[in-house]
Design an enzyme around this catalytic site. Structure first.
Site, PDB file in Angstrom:
ATOM      1  CE  LYS A  50      -2.312  -0.958   3.746  1.00 51.70           C
ATOM      2  NZ  LYS A  50      -1.745  -2.277   4.084  1.00 51.70           N
ATOM      3  NE  ARG A  75       8.046  -0.752  10.160  1.00 55.35           N
ATOM      4  CZ  ARG A  75       7.296  -0.399   9.137  1.00 55.35           C
ATOM      5  NH1 ARG A  75       6.147  -1.001   8.926  1.00 55.35           N
ATOM      6  NH2 ARG A  75       7.677   0.564   8.330  1.00 55.35           N
TER       7      ARG A  75
END
Length: 215
Positions: A14, A156
């Site tokens: 995205k 992350r």
């Protein structure tokens, strides 16, 4: 003015596709995830709340997400339009969004769960400068170190197998029904997100009748 929503499971590209569209069409790219990560890195009060949610593998609550999106769009710096990713993620958010903005198209990037896992678990982040890497297609020159500032790369906090499994489950249960809401408006365009990013971008532009991607 063009107003687009881009949707897809984490790892479907995205951000990449949004940036390519925004650059060529003078759109403002609004990434809800990037806004939240900025707050986490800056240790703001909002960031602390987001960090606790991410560590639990959960999605940020509707009220908070809607407030952040509303505040960002109220800046009205999108003279030629915007493309927003990371929102809406459920039916309530979709209804809120449609009440406030006329959407020209919803770009839906389709990606199988197995490919999502392969992509997401290969991501790395530089905590120093914020540079993103992917060990599949964008490895750093020195293994484990950022090419820009030399800082050791990290995974992350929301890219663990456990957190990813929770988000995939949440996506299938809550986010996919959002598409049904948008489909009633006949604005959804399904795009295969498995090919190379350039090919995906070309497919998006062809579907939306936009100028071809030049690279």
């Amino acid at each position: 003015m063009r107003k687009y929503v881009i949707m897809g499971v984490q790892g479907s590209g995205k951000g990449t596709q949004s940036e390519l569209l925004a650059r060529d069409l003078d759109l403002v790219h609004i990434s809800v995830g990037d806004i939240f990560r900025w707050h986490v890195q800056k240790h703001t009060k909002l960031g602390a709340q987001v960090r606790r949610t991410m560590n639990a593998g959960d999605l940020v609550g509707d009220d908070l997400v809607e407030s952040v999106v509303r505040d960002r769009l109220d800046q009205h710096d999108w003279n030629f339009g915007f493309i927003i990713d990371g929102f809406p993620r459920n039916g309530r958010q979709a209804e809120f969004f449609m009440e406030s903005y006329d959407i020209d198209a919803v770009i839906h990037l389709e990606l199988p769960d197995a490919e999502v896992r392969r992509r997401v678990l290969s991501r790395r982040l530089c905590p120093g400068c914020g540079m993103d890497y992917n060990l599949i297609a964008d490895r750093p020159e020195q293994e484990g170190r950022c090419d820009i500032c030399g800082t050791e790369l990290i995974v992350r906090e929301d890219d663990t197998p456990e957190a990813l499994a929770a988000r995939l489950k949440d996506y299938h249960e809550k986010t996919k029904p959002v598409l049904d809401i948008f489909r009633r408006k006949e604005v959804v365009h399904d795009i295969d997100a498995r090919p190379a990013p350039e090919d995906v971008q070309q497919a998006i532009r062809k579907t939306l009748d936009l100028p071809a991607y030049k690279g």
